[in-house]
Write a protein that holds these residues in place. Structure first.
Motif, mmCIF file in Angstrom:
data_model
loop_
_atom_site.group_PDB
_atom_site.id
_atom_site.type_symbol
_atom_site.label_atom_id
_atom_site.label_comp_id
_atom_site.label_asym_id
_atom_site.label_seq_id
_atom_site.Cartn_x
_atom_site.Cartn_y
_atom_site.Cartn_z
ATOM 1 N N LEU A 41 0.824 -1.219 0.000
ATOM 2 C CA LEU A 41 0.000 0.000 0.000
ATOM 3 C C LEU A 41 0.858 1.269 0.000
ATOM 4 O O LEU A 41 0.330 2.365 -0.128
ATOM 5 C CB LEU A 41 -0.939 0.009 1.213
ATOM 6 N N ALA B 116 2.940 4.302 -1.191
ATOM 7 C CA ALA B 116 2.681 5.095 -2.397
ATOM 8 C C ALA B 116 3.949 5.706 -2.984
ATOM 9 O O ALA B 116 3.915 6.792 -3.552
ATOM 10 C CB ALA B 116 1.651 6.178 -2.083
ATOM 11 N N SER C 49 2.887 5.365 -8.003
ATOM 12 C CA SER C 49 1.510 5.846 -8.009
ATOM 13 C C SER C 49 0.564 4.859 -8.692
ATOM 14 O O SER C 49 0.924 4.282 -9.702
ATOM 15 C CB SER C 49 1.477 7.180 -8.745
ATOM 16 N N ASN D 253 -0.331 3.253 -5.764
ATOM 17 C CA ASN D 253 0.405 2.550 -4.712
ATOM 18 C C ASN D 253 1.000 1.300 -5.350
ATOM 19 O O ASN D 253 0.722 0.982 -6.510
ATOM 20 C CB ASN D 253 -0.466 2.235 -3.477
#
Length: 174
Positions: free
Chosen positions: A4, A6, A9, A11
């Motif tokens: 998850l 980031a 982009s 993530n």
């Protein structure tokens, strides 16, 4: 939950799903399957020529698919091997991960798979600088993941582990 982060982009998990979908659409010629993993591993989609079913399984994958926290790459590789036809001459695993192998069994498992003529290609997702992991709490607000000491968790790409896994099976790291 490291997927998850980031630092890519939107993530790591979503970027991986998009990359896999694009690759299969452009280059898919054989059977494909999907293993979801964290602290456990689960056959999300058995080997199939049905790319639509594969894409459905891939889209359904999220951070709640595997409820056992952690990262056990060795278990994921074992599950992938169990899903393969043992009679097939070519046995290829493409492993997309940030490489944070919390159980430390990935390279050892890869060495065992090499004896079964399995080639593992590893694809690192994330950056060496890494990023904090943000999740939505019970109140619906974003918060940082913290370890047992209350420190903010920063997840980083572990290229060393991913190279070692690939090299153990005569695969490549990307």
């Amino acid at each position: 939950r490291s997927m998850l982060a980031a630092d890519v982009s939107p993530n790591r998990l979503e970027r991986s799903k998009l990359a896999v979908m694009e690759f299969v659409r452009r280059h898919g010629r054989g059977r494909v399957g999907l293993i979801a993993f964290a602290g456990q591993a689960f056959l999300q989609c058995p080997l199939t020529f049905d790319y639509g079913a594969f894409e459905d399984a891939l889209r359904a994958l999220d951070d709640k698919t595997i409820m056992v926290p952690g990262t056990d790459i060795g278990r994921a590789l074992d599950e992938a091997f169990r899903a393969m036809e043992k009679r097939d001459r070519r046995k290829i695993v493409v492993l997309l991960t940030d490489g944070e192998d919390l159980q430390g069994a990935g390279t050892r498992t890869a060495e065992a798979l090499a004896k079964e003529l399995v080639v593992v290609y590893t694809i690192g997702v994330g950056t060496a600088a890494g990023a904090e992991i943000r999740v939505i709490n019970e109140q619906g607000q974003m918060e940082l993941v913290r370890d047992a000491r209350g420190e903010v968790v920063r997840s980083r790409l572990d290229e060393t582990t991913l190279r070692a896994i690939a090299e153990a099976t005569k695969g490549n790291y990307f």
